[in-house]
Each structure stands twice: as C-alpha cells, then as structure tokens.
Design a protein around this motif. Structure first.
Motif, short mmCIF file in Angstrom:
data_model
loop_
_atom_site.label_atom_id
_atom_site.label_comp_id
_atom_site.label_asym_id
_atom_site.label_seq_id
_atom_site.Cartn_x
_atom_site.Cartn_y
_atom_site.Cartn_z
N VAL A 142 2.00 -6.68 -4.72
CA VAL A 142 1.87 -5.41 -5.44
C VAL A 142 3.22 -5.10 -6.07
O VAL A 142 4.25 -5.19 -5.39
CB VAL A 142 1.48 -4.25 -4.49
N ALA A 143 3.21 -4.73 -7.36
CA ALA A 143 4.45 -4.32 -8.01
C ALA A 143 4.49 -2.80 -8.02
O ALA A 143 3.49 -2.14 -8.33
CB ALA A 143 4.50 -4.87 -9.43
N VAL A 144 5.65 -2.24 -7.66
CA VAL A 144 5.75 -0.78 -7.62
C VAL A 144 7.09 -0.33 -8.21
O VAL A 144 8.05 -1.10 -8.29
CB VAL A 144 5.66 -0.22 -6.17
N SER A 145 7.11 0.94 -8.60
CA SER A 145 8.36 1.59 -8.92
C SER A 145 8.40 2.89 -8.14
O SER A 145 7.55 3.76 -8.33
CB SER A 145 8.48 1.90 -10.41
N ALA A 146 9.37 2.97 -7.25
CA ALA A 146 9.49 4.20 -6.48
C ALA A 146 9.96 5.32 -7.39
O ALA A 146 9.68 6.49 -7.15
CB ALA A 146 10.48 4.01 -5.33
N ARG A 147 10.66 4.93 -8.46
CA ARG A 147 11.16 5.96 -9.37
C ARG A 147 10.01 6.61 -10.14
O ARG A 147 9.93 7.84 -10.19
CB ARG A 147 12.16 5.32 -10.34
N THR A 148 9.12 5.82 -10.75
CA THR A 148 8.03 6.38 -11.55
C THR A 148 6.76 6.62 -10.73
O THR A 148 5.86 7.34 -11.16
CB THR A 148 7.64 5.42 -12.69
N GLY A 149 6.68 5.98 -9.58
CA GLY A 149 5.46 6.11 -8.78
C GLY A 149 4.41 5.10 -9.16
O GLY A 149 3.35 5.02 -8.52
N ASP A 150 4.69 4.29 -10.17
CA ASP A 150 3.73 3.25 -10.58
C ASP A 150 3.47 2.28 -9.43
O ASP A 150 4.40 1.86 -8.75
CB ASP A 150 4.27 2.44 -11.77
N GLY A 151 2.23 1.95 -9.23
CA GLY A 151 1.89 0.93 -8.22
C GLY A 151 1.73 1.49 -6.81
O GLY A 151 1.22 0.79 -5.93
N LEU A 152 2.19 2.72 -6.58
CA LEU A 152 2.09 3.23 -5.20
C LEU A 152 0.65 3.38 -4.72
O LEU A 152 0.33 3.01 -3.58
CB LEU A 152 2.87 4.53 -5.04
N PRO A 153 -0.27 3.93 -5.57
CA PRO A 153 -1.67 3.99 -5.12
C PRO A 153 -2.23 2.60 -4.81
O PRO A 153 -2.95 2.43 -3.82
CB PRO A 153 -2.40 4.64 -6.30
N ALA A 154 -1.88 1.62 -5.63
CA ALA A 154 -2.37 0.25 -5.38
C ALA A 154 -1.80 -0.26 -4.07
O ALA A 154 -2.49 -0.96 -3.29
CB ALA A 154 -1.96 -0.67 -6.53
N LEU A 155 -0.53 0.08 -3.80
CA LEU A 155 0.08 -0.36 -2.54
C LEU A 155 -0.61 0.29 -1.34
O LEU A 155 -0.87 -0.36 -0.33
CB LEU A 155 1.57 -0.03 -2.56
N ARG A 156 -0.93 1.58 -1.46
CA ARG A 156 -1.64 2.25 -0.36
C ARG A 156 -2.99 1.58 -0.09
O ARG A 156 -3.36 1.38 1.09
CB ARG A 156 -1.90 3.71 -0.71
N ALA A 157 -3.67 1.22 -1.16
CA ALA A 157 -4.96 0.55 -0.98
C ALA A 157 -4.76 -0.82 -0.34
O ALA A 157 -5.51 -1.23 0.56
CB ALA A 157 -5.67 0.40 -2.33
N ALA A 158 -3.70 -1.52 -0.77
CA ALA A 158 -3.43 -2.84 -0.20
C ALA A 158 -3.05 -2.72 1.29
O ALA A 158 -3.42 -3.57 2.11
CB ALA A 158 -2.32 -3.53 -0.98
N LEU A 159 -2.31 -1.65 1.61
CA LEU A 159 -1.95 -1.41 3.03
C LEU A 159 -3.21 -1.19 3.87
O LEU A 159 -3.31 -1.68 5.00
CB LEU A 159 -1.01 -0.21 3.15
N ASP A 160 -4.15 -0.45 3.30
CA ASP A 160 -5.40 -0.24 4.02
C ASP A 160 -6.10 -1.56 4.30
O ASP A 160 -6.61 -1.80 5.40
CB ASP A 160 -6.33 0.69 3.20
N ARG A 161 -6.13 -2.43 3.29
CA ARG A 161 -6.78 -3.74 3.49
C ARG A 161 -6.01 -4.55 4.54
O ARG A 161 -6.61 -5.24 5.36
CB ARG A 161 -6.85 -4.51 2.16
N LEU A 162 -4.68 -4.43 4.50
CA LEU A 162 -3.88 -5.18 5.47
C LEU A 162 -4.15 -4.72 6.90
O LEU A 162 -4.43 -5.53 7.79
CB LEU A 162 -2.38 -5.02 5.14
N VAL A 163 -4.07 -3.40 7.11
CA VAL A 163 -4.20 -2.93 8.50
C VAL A 163 -5.62 -3.13 9.02
O VAL A 163 -5.82 -3.30 10.23
CB VAL A 163 -3.73 -1.46 8.68
N ALA A 164 -6.59 -3.14 8.10
CA ALA A 164 -7.96 -3.36 8.54
C ALA A 164 -8.12 -4.76 9.13
O ALA A 164 -9.02 -5.00 9.95
CB ALA A 164 -8.93 -3.17 7.37
#
Ligand code: GDP
Ligand code: MG
Length: 587
Positions: A142-164
């Motif tokens: 997942v590519a993200v920018s903490a500065r712009t917030g880009d990619g953070l929702p995708a990362l949250r979804a990917a984290l959900d898939r990971l922890v599942a």
C-alpha cells in the motif's frame, strides 16, 4: 485486539504513519521528540473499519537501536514493513527484514510512505521482491502519504485483511509475558508492559518472575489505557504488580504462569536460513523481549548448542535470533529443538547428538520426547512445551512404551540374579533394583512388578519361591527328622548352629515354608501350630500354661511363644487369670 509491529529504515516515516493511523504519539520520550527520532519502542492503537482494534509497536529504525527493535518485534506475530518512496530500500530496511525473517514472522504488509515525495512504484517493486524472499512471502503493498492522507483508508482496509488472517491465540495456554517496559506509578508501584501472545491474565493472579521463580501477585491490569479485571491474548497489556520493588524488572524479564515453564541456560537449536559456516563463538540471543549473550557450540550441519549467560523460560519450537552486536548484523534465525539437552561428555557424544537433532523439527512431540528421554515427568514435558496426552506409568512418570517393556524384562532378570546372589533373602530390595535398573524413582520399580514378580515389604521376589540352597535344605531335613518323636521339642540354638542354621538360614527356611519360627532360634515343623491346637482342644478348658506344656510334651521355652502365637492367631484366648481356652477348635 491484534498487535502489529513496524519495521524499516530510520526516517522512512514509521512513527509518522502510526501517528496518522492512531492519532496517538508513539515517541514517548522528550528526547525522541526533540531529535525527531525514535529511540525506544512506542505504543499506540486504533479501531479498524471492521471494528477490530489494532495496537502498534513502533520500533526505532536507527542501527544503534536494533536491540530495542528486536525486543518489540520478538513477541509480535505481524509487521508493517515501511519503506519511503523517495529513498527506497536501505541498509536498515534489510536488517529489519532479516530480523523478521529470522524470527519467522509470516504476516505483514509493505507500506511505502512519503508517496507525496516520489512515485512509490519503484520502492514497491524493489521492497516487494526483497520481502517475497523471506518468511513473510508475498505481501500486500500500500502506498500512503501521511502528509496528504492519501492511501490511509486503503491501508486501514489492508490492515483489516491482515489481522483477519492472524491465527487465533490459545487462551488456555500458560502466560509468558515478555516485559518490554517497566516503570513505577505513584501510589501503584511497579507496572510492566508487554505483548500477551497467549493465555489470559486476571487481577489477583499469581505469576512467577522468570529469573528467580519468585511469585508475585497481579494488582491491576490495563489494556489500551483502560483498567480491566481480565485481559485475554492477544493484547498489549500493562500489569501492576504487588510487592515488586522498583527496578526489579527490566526489559527482557518475563512473567510466567507458575510451574509451567522450564528455565534453561542450555539449548540445542536449528539455525534457519543460510547459517554462516564461521558463526562467531559468542553472539547475542534475542528471544521475546530478551537479549542474552550466548556461547555457540556447533553440532551438526545446521544445529548448534547455545550456552546462555542467564537462564530463560524457553519452549521447544520457540523462534529466536542470533545477532553479532559488534558487527551490527543479524547472524541468523533459529528454532529451539531441545530446552533440556543431555550433556556432551563422552567421546563422540556431539556427533551422536547432531544425529538426533537432525531428526527434530522444533514441533513438540510427546512420542519423540519419550523415545529420546525414555522416562520423563509430566510436568517436565509440559514445561518444555510438549502437550502430554499419555497416561503416566507411575506417579507423574511417563515412559516410552518400548523402554518400559524392556525394563519389565530386565527387572525379572535382576530379581532372579539377586536371588542367586542372596539366596537367603526374601527377594531383592526395591532400592537395589532401582539402582541396578538406573531408575530415578522407586515408584517405577513398583509399577514394573507384575507376575511372576511379587512385591512384599519393600522386596521384589520371583514366584514360585526360590528353592532353598542345598546345604540349608539338608539341615532343615535333619531338624525335621529330629522332631519325629517330639514334634514340639524345639532344638536348642547351639544344635541349630551346629547344623549350619544361623538366623539368616532359619529366615530363609521360614519364608520357604520349611520351618515355623516362634522366636529367633526357636523353630518347629511348619504344621506345629495346627497340631498344637488339636492337642490343646483335647484338654479340659480352660487350661494352664503348665497343662499345655505337659500335653505338648515340651518346655516353657517353646510353650510360652507357641501359646502367644496361637493367641495372636485368635485360636486360643488368654483369660484374666492367665489360663487359656481354645476358641476355634481345629477342623
Ligand atoms: N512528505 C512526507 N513526509 C513524511 C511522511 N511520513 C513521514 N514524513 C517525514 O519523514 C521524517 C521521518 O519520519 P518518522 O516518522 O520520524 O520516521 P521513522 O524514523 O521511520 O519513524 C519526518 O520528518 C516526517 O515528517 C509522508 O508521508 N510525507
Ligand atoms: Mg520512528
């Protein structure tokens, strides 16, 4: 709750990412904030879209703080490999990934940060290839920018898939909480934190300190900043301990379910990955949150023995890592094969041990452990991480079935041999047999006794009763011949001695049923007691000692103990005036 660690080169945006995901500050120290650099472990958490909570252990990326990084990652089963889009794969990316690989971490994500500064594609490709070659395998990127917030929702979804996908923790497992932080709270005393990977903690629980076994009481528990009565794995947990002095516990200590772990300073392990042929003789072992110097003794192609500078509560199957602190480099991963290995003292023992270790894979296996140890205590095995499903053979002893059968055969041999060596004794003492069979517990000897063996009064005999040695048998025949005319006239002690019948010989004859003993050296033929009752029953009842003596045609030396014997057997009864009567007339 799930726990995920960060990993990656310094300044690649790990802490910034955790901050963006959780709104919490992972850099706890003023110095960290002043320098803008993580030095120690940081902790933060957030709710995922699914509602699951994920806690992050944020690690330092700087190579000087790799030991801190390892303490954080050690007990955590999943990692976010963080790589900056504008810098790409860097040396500490490689060392952190090597550490995850060595520990066998197999759940993770690749997060390419600072995607507002550079196209993330190259970093994703390069890092993805590196990661794919490790225990993590192919991971989602997942590519993200903490500065712009880009990619953070995708990362949250990917984290959900990971922890599942993370394996469910064993809640009935014993607790081994590696301490990663210890501090004092005014009014509460000592608090330690850690990642609880298995089992559950309750307020009031008793736990053992791993280094000394000292018992401590859980006074309070916190999970994600909230007080709880109970915390189940997996969790980040803070444990307030009663009566533990400040500074008593530090990172790398552990809190344990009492009696469930084997503390060991000697382990045999398999090196994973490509073990260096020239492994240094001293390295640092990192396991859980602990780091301990070890001496390395090579055994087989990929197996070594480690002597730890201090004991740790290790289990068969534990993953750990060896690092060369001088050369700043992960020397390799390992799997613990044996936490209680035999000493290598005999010539050729090391080679033989290497052969044994070649057949082990670090999966605790009851049948295999018993085959190798022949005998083991239930508790010993569970403390090593072996699940015990077999029934003990005696007490809490478990035995390899083949070994147990062989012991049974050897016991018969030893009992027979003992009887030959000591023909006058009523069997072999259990302790002698324990020694001869080299068994650790007399209960095992007793458990091995089965027909034709019998156990009586601490001795094991082989039935049918061993026959008397010929000289004794001959002497007994002579004595019995002399009874023919006066069956109740016991020979005098010196007559017995002249025939070769001392106390031991008499004892053997009595046990063989060849003589009846009334006192040390007062013997009669074996049926004399019954014959005496028949004679006495013919007397006017009650009768005196003197009348009995005359009727039996014997002396007081025989009559007194004979009547006492009959009293004990309940066939005669002694009356208040010292006269007697026959209670049960002979059939
Ligand atoms: N432009 C930009 N800068 C970032 C981003 N993430 C982190 N940074 C900056 O990168 C530097 C290092 O970040 P930090 O989180 O401390 O890195 P760490 O050492 O991996 O924890 C800081 O100056 C951050 O502000 C991002 O997504 N975009
Ligand atoms: Mg940081």
């Amino acid at each position: 709750m799930h726990v995920v660690a960060t990993a990656g080169h310094v300044d690649h945006g790990k802490s910034t990412l955790v901050r963006a995901l959780t709104g919490m500050e992972p850099d706890r120290w003023a110095e960290e904030r002043r320098r803008g650099m993580t030095i120690d472990l940081g902790f933060a958490w957030t709710a995922l879209p699914s509602g699951d909570t994920v806690a992050f252990v944020d690690v330092p990326g700087h190579e000087r703080f790799v030991p801190n990084m390892l303490a954080g990652v050690g007990p955590v089963p999943a990692a976010l490999m963080v790589v900056a889009a504008d810098e790409g794969w860097m040396p500490q990316s490689a060392e952190h990934l090597a550490a995850l690989d060595a520990l066998g971490v197999s759940y993770g994500l690749l997060v390419v940060t600072r995607a507002d500064l550079a196209d993330p594609a190259a970093a994703i490709a390069a890092a993805g290839a590196e990661i794919a070659a490790t225990s993590l395998g192919q991971v989602e990127a997942v590519a993200v920018s903490a500065r712009t917030g880009d990619g953070l929702p995708a990362l949250r979804a990917a984290l959900d898939r990971l922890v599942a996908r993370l394996p469910a923790p064993a809640l009935d497992a014993p607790v081994r909480l590696w301490v990663d932080r210890s501090f004092t709270v005014r009014g509460s005393g000592t608090v330690v934190t850690g990642t609880l990977g298995g089992g559950r903690l309750r307020v009031g629980d008793q736990l053992a300190l791993a280094d000394t076994g000292e018992l401590v009481r859980v006074r309070g528990l916190h999970r994600l900043g909230e007080a709880r009565d109970r915390v189940d794995a997996v969790a980040r947990v803070a444990v307030n301990l009663r009566g533990v002095p400040k500074d008593r516990l530090t990172r790398g200590d552990a809190l344990l379910t009492p009696g469930r772990f084997h503390r060991t300073d000697l382990v045999d392990v398999r090196l994973t990955g490509d073990p260096a042929a020239d492994l240094p003789a001293t390295l640092t072992l990192h396991v859980g949150a602990a780091a301990v110097p070890v001496r390395v003794r090579p055994l087989g192609v990929d197996t070594v023995r480690l002597r730890l500078a201090r004991p740790l509560p290790l289990l068969v199957g534990d993953r750990a890592l060896l690092r060369d602190p001088g050369r700043h480099h992960v020397a390799g991963g390992l799997t613990v094969l044996d936490v209680d290995p035999p000493p290598l003292t005999r010539r050729g023992a090391a080679a033989a041990r290497a052969g044994v270790l070649a057949g082990l894979d670090g999966r605790p296996d009851l049948a295999g452990e018993l085959r190798r140890r022949s005998l083991a205590r239930t508790g010993e095995l569970t403390r090593m991480g072996v699940t015990v499903t077999a029934e003990p053979v005696a007490g809490d002893w478990l035995a390899d079935p083949g070994h147990w059968r062989r012991l049974g055969v050897r016991l018969v041999e030893e009992v027979t041999r003992y009887a030959r060596e000591h023909p006058l004794e009523p069997g072999a003492p259990v302790e002698v047999l324990r020694h001869r069979l080299d068994l650790p517990d007399r209960a095992l000897v007793a458990a091995l006794v089965r027909p034709p063996l019998t156990l009586r009064a601490g001795r094991v005999a082989c039935v049918p009763a061993d026959t008397l040695p010929e000289p004794v048998a001959r002497a007994v025949r002579r004595v019995r011949a002399e009874f023919a005319d006066h069956p109740f006239r016991a020979p005098e002690a010196d007559r017995l001695a002249a025939l070769g019948l001392g106390p031991r010989e008499i004892g053997a004859a009595v046990r063989a049923g060849a003589l009846l003993r009334l006192a040390d050296t007062v013997v009669l033929p074996p049926g004399a007691a019954d014959d005496a009752v028949r004679v006495l029953a013919g007397l006017p009842q009650p009768f005196t000692l003197s009348a009995a003596r005359q009727a039996l045609d014997t002396t007081r030396r025989v009559a007194v103990p004979l009547l006492e014997l009959l009293d004990r057997r309940g066939v005669t009864r002694r009356l208040p005036d010292d006269a007697r009567e026959v209670v049960t007339p002979p059939a």
